[in-house]
Each structure stands twice: as C-alpha cells, then as structure tokens.
Design a protein around this motif. Structure first.
Motif, PDB file in Angstrom:
ATOM      1  N   ASP A  78      97.460 -59.756  94.803  1.00 37.78           N
ATOM      2  CA  ASP A  78      98.280 -59.862  93.597  1.00 37.78           C
ATOM      3  C   ASP A  78      99.614 -59.125  93.723  1.00 37.78           C
ATOM      4  OD1 ASP A  78      96.431 -57.542  93.570  1.00 37.78           O
ATOM      5  OD2 ASP A  78      97.530 -56.997  91.768  1.00 37.78           O
ATOM      6  N   GLU A  79      99.862 -58.464  94.869  1.00 37.76           N
ATOM      7  CA  GLU A  79     101.061 -57.653  95.033  1.00 37.76           C
ATOM      8  C   GLU A  79     102.090 -58.242  95.998  1.00 37.76           C
ATOM      9  OE1 GLU A  79      99.623 -53.107  94.722  1.00 37.76           O
ATOM     10  OE2 GLU A  79      98.724 -54.180  96.413  1.00 37.76           O
ATOM     11  N   VAL A  80     101.738 -59.305  96.713  1.00 43.92           N
ATOM     12  CA  VAL A  80     102.549 -59.686  97.871  1.00 43.92           C
ATOM     13  C   VAL A  80     103.585 -60.774  97.623  1.00 43.92           C
ATOM     14  CG1 VAL A  80     100.790 -58.958  99.503  1.00 43.92           C
ATOM     15  CG2 VAL A  80     100.749 -61.315  98.653  1.00 43.92           C
ATOM     16  N   HIS A  81     103.467 -61.522  96.561  1.00 43.94           N
ATOM     17  CA  HIS A  81     104.347 -62.689  96.386  1.00 43.94           C
ATOM     18  C   HIS A  81     105.816 -62.291  96.324  1.00 43.94           C
ATOM     19  CE1 HIS A  81     105.601 -66.699  95.253  1.00 43.94           C
ATOM     20  NE2 HIS A  81     106.280 -66.179  94.242  1.00 43.94           N
ATOM     21  N   GLU A  82     106.144 -61.327  95.489  1.00 44.07           N
ATOM     22  CA  GLU A  82     107.543 -60.935  95.322  1.00 44.07           C
ATOM     23  C   GLU A  82     108.130 -60.366  96.609  1.00 44.07           C
ATOM     24  OE1 GLU A  82     109.419 -61.602  92.778  1.00 44.07           O
ATOM     25  OE2 GLU A  82     107.763 -62.523  91.693  1.00 44.07           O
ATOM     26  N   ILE A  83     107.329 -59.589  97.344  1.00 43.53           N
ATOM     27  CA  ILE A  83     107.817 -59.030  98.608  1.00 43.53           C
ATOM     28  C   ILE A  83     108.069 -60.147  99.617  1.00 43.53           C
ATOM     29  CG2 ILE A  83     107.327 -57.414 100.486  1.00 43.53           C
ATOM     30  CD1 ILE A  83     105.408 -55.969  98.561  1.00 43.53           C
ATOM     31  N   ALA A  84     107.123 -61.092  99.702  1.00 45.40           N
ATOM     32  CA  ALA A  84     107.275 -62.208 100.641  1.00 45.40           C
ATOM     33  C   ALA A  84     108.446 -63.103 100.261  1.00 45.40           C
ATOM     34  CB  ALA A  84     105.980 -63.022 100.694  1.00 45.40           C
ATOM     35  N   GLU A  85     108.796 -63.147  98.973  1.00 44.35           N
ATOM     36  CA  GLU A  85     109.961 -63.917  98.533  1.00 44.35           C
ATOM     37  C   GLU A  85     111.229 -63.399  99.203  1.00 44.35           C
ATOM     38  OE1 GLU A  85     110.634 -66.452  95.674  1.00 44.35           O
ATOM     39  OE2 GLU A  85     108.773 -66.963  96.712  1.00 44.35           O
ATOM     40  N   GLU A  86     111.294 -62.113  99.456  1.00 48.68           N
ATOM     41  CA  GLU A  86     112.448 -61.528 100.133  1.00 48.68           C
ATOM     42  C   GLU A  86     112.357 -61.724 101.645  1.00 48.68           C
ATOM     43  OE1 GLU A  86     113.243 -57.501  98.935  1.00 48.68           O
ATOM     44  OE2 GLU A  86     112.462 -57.845  96.921  1.00 48.68           O
ATOM     45  N   MET A  87     111.179 -61.524 102.199  1.00 46.04           N
ATOM     46  CA  MET A  87     111.005 -61.560 103.648  1.00 46.04           C
ATOM     47  C   MET A  87     111.067 -62.977 104.218  1.00 46.04           C
ATOM     48  SD  MET A  87     108.044 -58.632 103.935  1.00 46.04           S
ATOM     49  CE  MET A  87     108.220 -58.322 105.686  1.00 46.04           C
ATOM     50  N   GLU A  88     110.819 -63.978 103.383  1.00 46.97           N
ATOM     51  CA  GLU A  88     110.821 -65.366 103.868  1.00 46.97           C
ATOM     52  C   GLU A  88     112.191 -65.819 104.359  1.00 46.97           C
ATOM     53  OE1 GLU A  88     111.628 -67.795  99.681  1.00 46.97           O
ATOM     54  OE2 GLU A  88     109.572 -67.401 100.304  1.00 46.97           O
ATOM     55  N   HIS A  89     113.235 -65.096 104.022  1.00 50.67           N
ATOM     56  CA  HIS A  89     114.583 -65.505 104.412  1.00 50.67           C
ATOM     57  C   HIS A  89     115.027 -64.897 105.752  1.00 50.67           C
ATOM     58  CE1 HIS A  89     115.049 -67.532 100.615  1.00 50.67           C
ATOM     59  NE2 HIS A  89     114.732 -66.427  99.969  1.00 50.67           N
ATOM     60  N   ILE A  90     114.151 -64.122 106.385  1.00 48.19           N
ATOM     61  CA  ILE A  90     114.437 -63.641 107.740  1.00 48.19           C
ATOM     62  C   ILE A  90     114.230 -64.812 108.691  1.00 48.19           C
ATOM     63  CG2 ILE A  90     113.811 -61.995 109.542  1.00 48.19           C
ATOM     64  CD1 ILE A  90     112.693 -60.178 107.336  1.00 48.19           C
ATOM     65  N   ARG A  91     115.287 -65.268 109.331  1.00 45.35           N
ATOM     66  CA  ARG A  91     115.239 -66.562 110.018  1.00 45.35           C
ATOM     67  C   ARG A  91     114.924 -66.486 111.519  1.00 45.35           C
ATOM     68  NH1 ARG A  91     119.960 -66.957 106.688  1.00 45.35           N
ATOM     69  NH2 ARG A  91     119.637 -68.357 104.919  1.00 45.35           N
ATOM     70  N   SER A  92     114.719 -65.318 112.071  1.00 46.99           N
ATOM     71  CA  SER A  92     114.469 -65.192 113.504  1.00 46.99           C
ATOM     72  C   SER A  92     113.217 -65.963 113.924  1.00 46.99           C
ATOM     73  CB  SER A  92     114.307 -63.716 113.883  1.00 46.99           C
ATOM     74  OG  SER A  92     113.837 -63.590 115.207  1.00 46.99           O
ATOM     75  N   GLU A  93     113.400 -67.016 114.719  1.00 51.42           N
ATOM     76  CA  GLU A  93     112.261 -67.813 115.188  1.00 51.42           C
ATOM     77  C   GLU A  93     111.354 -66.977 116.079  1.00 51.42           C
ATOM     78  OE1 GLU A  93     111.044 -70.845 114.520  1.00 51.42           O
ATOM     79  OE2 GLU A  93     112.504 -70.898 112.910  1.00 51.42           O
ATOM     80  N   GLU A  94     111.968 -66.100 116.889  1.00 51.81           N
ATOM     81  CA  GLU A  94     111.177 -65.237 117.774  1.00 51.81           C
ATOM     82  C   GLU A  94     110.285 -64.315 116.963  1.00 51.81           C
ATOM     83  OE1 GLU A  94     109.598 -63.631 121.235  1.00 51.81           O
ATOM     84  OE2 GLU A  94     110.799 -65.443 120.934  1.00 51.81           O
ATOM     85  N   LEU A  95     110.829 -63.760 115.898  1.00 51.04           N
ATOM     86  CA  LEU A  95     110.039 -62.879 115.039  1.00 51.04           C
ATOM     87  C   LEU A  95     108.877 -63.636 114.412  1.00 51.04           C
ATOM     88  CD1 LEU A  95     109.513 -60.223 113.533  1.00 51.04           C
ATOM     89  CD2 LEU A  95     111.183 -60.962 111.817  1.00 51.04           C
ATOM     90  N   VAL A  96     109.138 -64.820 113.887  1.00 52.07           N
ATOM     91  CA  VAL A  96     108.082 -65.603 113.228  1.00 52.07           C
ATOM     92  C   VAL A  96     107.002 -65.989 114.230  1.00 52.07           C
ATOM     93  CG1 VAL A  96     107.571 -67.731 111.979  1.00 52.07           C
ATOM     94  CG2 VAL A  96     109.660 -66.470 111.461  1.00 52.07           C
ATOM     95  N   THR A  97     107.397 -66.369 115.443  1.00 51.47           N
ATOM     96  CA  THR A  97     106.427 -66.742 116.477  1.00 51.47           C
ATOM     97  C   THR A  97     105.552 -65.558 116.848  1.00 51.47           C
ATOM     98  OG1 THR A  97     107.898 -68.431 117.381  1.00 51.47           O
ATOM     99  CG2 THR A  97     106.160 -67.615 118.834  1.00 51.47           C
ATOM    100  N   ARG A  98     106.171 -64.383 117.010  1.00 52.11           N
ATOM    101  CA  ARG A  98     105.397 -63.192 117.361  1.00 52.11           C
ATOM    102  C   ARG A  98     104.508 -62.745 116.204  1.00 52.11           C
ATOM    103  NH1 ARG A  98     108.485 -59.134 121.484  1.00 52.11           N
ATOM    104  NH2 ARG A  98     109.485 -60.722 122.797  1.00 52.11           N
TER     105      ARG A  98
END
Length: 217
Positions: free
Chosen positions: A94-114
């Motif tokens: 119940d705590e993560v949605h708002e935080i993930a709303e900010e983090m979802e805009h980090i576009r590094s493909e390498e970061l997402v893959t790792r």
C-alpha cells in the motif's frame, strides 16, 4: 526524448483503452488525470504531432504502435520498481505506488535490465498486475472479478483493480491476501455482498464494491 507528463498521458491512455475496450474520450482523460479538458486537448495535440496517438477532436484517442510501445515501457519500469520496493526494501504494497510513479521515468535500459535480472525476472507486481516483457508483450490473464463468482465456488485471489492505500489496507485488515484460496459461502441478493471463507478457516464479509475490485482465477 519525451517529457514525464507525456509518458504519464500515454500510460493513462493505455489503461483506459484496455478498461473500456475502445477509444478514450477527452473527458475520461481529464477525470483520470485531474486536469482541465482544455489542457488535456493541448497535450493530445502534442502527442498526435509526435505520432504517438491517433486523435481527432470529438472522436476519442487511441495509441499508435509507437505510443503503445512507450506506454508499456513506462508500465514495465513502474511495476518492476514496485517489486523492488516491496521485496528488497520492505515497503508495504500500500506504500509503493506513489514512489514508483517517480521512479518509472528513469529511462536507463541497462538499469531496467539489471533490475529485472536482480529480481529474478518477476512476472507480476505486488498487486498481481502482469509485468510487460522486455519485448513489450503484455500477458493476458483472463481473470474474473470476485463479484462474478458463484455460490460454493473455490477461487484464488490473484490481483486487485483498486490500488489506493485505503483499499489495500482494508484487504490487509480483512486478511484477504493475494495467492490465498477463498470459497463463496453466501451471496446477499439485496446488495450483492458476499461471505467468503479463506483457506485459514476464517470467514470474511466482502462488500460488492470490494468484490468487484478483486480479480480471481
């Protein structure tokens, strides 16, 4: 490069299009984004100019192939970050949605893959939503709503449609957790509320509003 606001619009159009099974109206977007209709129209024009949506005034909106690809990338990042926040940092679901709303805009493909590899390539986020693949495939789940289940039927709680903190805390308080099996013991014909028994033996009263936001298989 697209702005955070543009990415949020693409994601919202994707959600609404799948919920409504068709084109999305300007009014629906304005309500979902808590934005004035005139501002929504301006953004839609920008997205159309970038060939991310098909848009004609008074005829609704739908994503182009490129718009859908970008929307699924944002959704993939959002849901992976939610898994990370819950599994690795100990946040509640119940705590993560708002935080993930900010983090979802980090576009590094390498970061997402790792991140995906580090998490063990999860298929679902903490709310039971499927995580799009790296190739942009969104799995089809074929779930039903708990409100559609017949008397005496055993089902497994798989996902939630409502992600608000209040709703998720209510589920925790009612001991309704994803992955648990429930049996419909009684259906109230007046208000369509249901009495369910969870696998621990506890019986729980579930209102129709809650039942229609719980997905089962």
């Amino acid at each position: 490069m697209h702005s955070f606001t543009e990415e949020n619009y693409l994601k919202t159009i994707y959600y609404l299009a799948n919920r409504q099974q068709g084109e999305v109206s300007t009014n629906a977007l304005a309500e979902m984004t808590a934005t004035k209709a005139a501002s929504v129209t301006d953004m839609l024009r920008k997205l159309a100019e970038k060939q991310l949506i098909h848009y004609k005034k008074y005829q609704g909106v739908r994503l182009t192939e490129e718009g859908e690809r970008l929307a699924l990338q944002v959704i993939r990042r959002h849901r992976l970050w939610e898994v990370f926040l819950v599994q690795k940092l100990g946040f509640g679901w119940d705590e993560v949605h708002e935080i993930a709303e900010e983090m979802e805009h980090i576009r590094s493909e390498e970061l997402v893959t790792r991140l995906d590899t580090y998490l063990g390539c999860p298929q679902f986020d903490p709310h039971g939503d499927p995580i799009p693949t790296h190739a942009g495939q969104m799995p089809e789940m074929g779930y039903r709503k708990l409100s559609e289940v017949a008397m005496g039927e055993d089902v497994c709680l798989m996902a939630v449609l409502e992600h608000s903190t209040e709703f998720l805390k209510h589920l925790d308080h009612s001991h309704l957790t994803l992955g648990s099996t429930v049996t419909i013991h009684e259906i109230n014909t007046f208000d369509k509320s249901v009495l369910v028994q969870v696998e621990t033996g506890r019986t729980v009263f579930v209102t129709h509003e809650v039942a229609k936001n719980l997905l089962v298989s």
